[in-house]
Enzyme design. Sequence first.
Site, PDB file in Angstrom:
ATOM      1  N   GLY A  88       6.053 -12.397  -5.877  1.00 13.22           N
ATOM      2  CA  GLY A  88       6.625 -13.398  -4.989  1.00 13.22           C
ATOM      3  C   GLY A  88       5.654 -14.429  -4.481  1.00 13.22           C
ATOM      4  NE  ARG A  89       1.625 -12.468  -0.185  1.00 13.61           N
ATOM      5  CZ  ARG A  89       0.981 -12.322   0.966  1.00 13.61           C
ATOM      6  NH1 ARG A  89       0.617 -13.379   1.654  1.00 13.61           N
ATOM      7  NH2 ARG A  89       0.692 -11.128   1.420  1.00 13.61           N
ATOM      8  CG  ASP A 121       4.698 -19.340   3.044  1.00 17.98           C
ATOM      9  OD1 ASP A 121       4.282 -18.313   2.461  1.00 17.98           O
ATOM     10  OD2 ASP A 121       4.212 -19.737   4.124  1.00 17.98           O
ATOM     11  N   GLY A 122       5.251 -18.074  -0.352  1.00 16.61           N
ATOM     12  CA  GLY A 122       4.355 -17.879  -1.482  1.00 16.61           C
ATOM     13  C   GLY A 122       2.889 -18.119  -1.178  1.00 16.61           C
ATOM     14  NE  ARG A 175      -5.239  -8.118  -6.183  1.00 12.88           N
ATOM     15  CZ  ARG A 175      -3.988  -8.524  -6.015  1.00 12.88           C
ATOM     16  NH1 ARG A 175      -3.204  -8.724  -7.058  1.00 12.88           N
ATOM     17  NH2 ARG A 175      -3.509  -8.727  -4.810  1.00 12.88           N
ATOM     18  NE  ARG A 182       2.698  -5.154  -8.606  1.00 13.36           N
ATOM     19  CZ  ARG A 182       2.077  -6.231  -9.067  1.00 13.36           C
ATOM     20  NH1 ARG A 182       2.183  -6.532 -10.369  1.00 13.36           N
ATOM     21  NH2 ARG A 182       1.364  -7.006  -8.281  1.00 13.36           N
ATOM     22  CG  ASP A 253       5.971  -3.075  -4.805  1.00 13.28           C
ATOM     23  OD1 ASP A 253       6.347  -2.101  -4.128  1.00 13.28           O
ATOM     24  OD2 ASP A 253       5.658  -4.167  -4.295  1.00 13.28           O
TER      25      ASP A 253
END
Length: 474
Positions: A88-89, A121-122, A175, A182, A253
């Site tokens: 989602g972000r 808002d990501g 990262r 997952r 997740d």
Amino acid sequence: MSFQPESAFALLGADFADAVDPAGFPEPKLRWWNDRWAQTVGLGDLTQAEKRTHFAGFAPLQGYPHRPLSMRYHGHQFRHYNPQIGDGRGFLFAQFRDPAGRLLDFGTKGSGQTPWSRTGDGRLTLKGAVREILAAEMLEALGVYTSKAFCVFETGDQLHRHDEPSPARGAVLTRLQHSHVRFGTFQRHAYEQAEDRLNVLLDHVADAYYPGISPLTGAEKSRAFLDTVTGASARLAAQWMAAGFVHGVLNTDNLNVTGESFDYGPWRFLPTYKPGFTAAYFDETGLYAYARQPEAVFWALQQLAVSLLPIGEQDALVDVLNTFPERYTAEMTRAWCRRLGVVEQPESEAMVRAFIAFLHASQLPFEAAIFDHFCGDLSRIADAPRDYSGAEYDAFRQLFSAHAPDRPERLAYAYFERPDPVHMTIDVMEAAWAPVHEKDDWTALNTLFSEIAQARSGYDLGRDRLGFLPEETD
């Protein structure tokens, strides 16, 4: 070493991820660059402009032909199934090979909205990015198999959050880790009753991370996959416990197929041994408290096994799950011996239990007690500014004294000349962050980064010089 791009996950197709565009950031400013890991993966010679182009603008890295991918997955969140989630972000920015030929990912956090952002808002706050750096750096120093914070750009955005003073400064994190596949990735395709996709995903994971099981087929492959992930997850849970780390959000997740710690939100480190210590203010029942983390990992493995039922055999999967307690106990003994700097032996499990009982009874600082005893009877116990006495300590010391020191030459490192170890309790983190928040003064934070690096050199727990996999699993 040159950068070696690799297409693997992207070739699985549109059923597994959505191509997305990164957000545009008004004033990107580099705040963290992991020189050690940039050199390792062949990106050590990037100019400042190139760093900004690729890790703030997310222009494709040389030779990598794919757009960023927002990965699709589901998950149990605090044990409630949610089929509405995914990246989602963040997104999978690129994949590539390390010097050992292993597949690695660049994944992002705070890079903008995706089809799975829902009402978010990501974006990521700068404090959130700094917390990711500190968690990853400290865990690596303490010998935990963890993702790495590769770089952070402050974005120039002003964000509004209910759990931070607002407006908050925005940031985007990249990262570095082995896999972003997952448990919830498998759960999604099982939920959608897509047996063909489950097989495709299993083949991908085997080929990419566990080539030893690639030749297997059918139910035997599913069993071998779960067996491998169960072992890796038992190791991770044990390493967290020996590090005194509380992840905070062990949803399905947030656990991956390589048994790698990642995605640091409301983490904490123990100040003293407290089994019920929680990291997340919203964990009102203590579901993911420190001492419940092994249970949480085991529960998540059970959900992974359920997702494999369409392509597996139930009794065989259950037999694998039943090995978790014994494997976790063995990994706990191994992790604590490594943290205490002693050679494992048949009495080590009893020694570890005695040490934990002493930590619980004494309520001495968690990290300091380990620091003082590092490398057994050659350690700094006699000169430590802490009281080591009492029945629980005597029981531990009798067992501990029979353990040979492991690589005692490490005690010559400058790190062990300190009266106290570096630790990452919440007060330390907040004290380093406050000057950044108040006057953009990074001095204290950079000093803390240097101290963590000194701890990493002193403990020298990354036997694998690439810093990812412990020696015994290579």
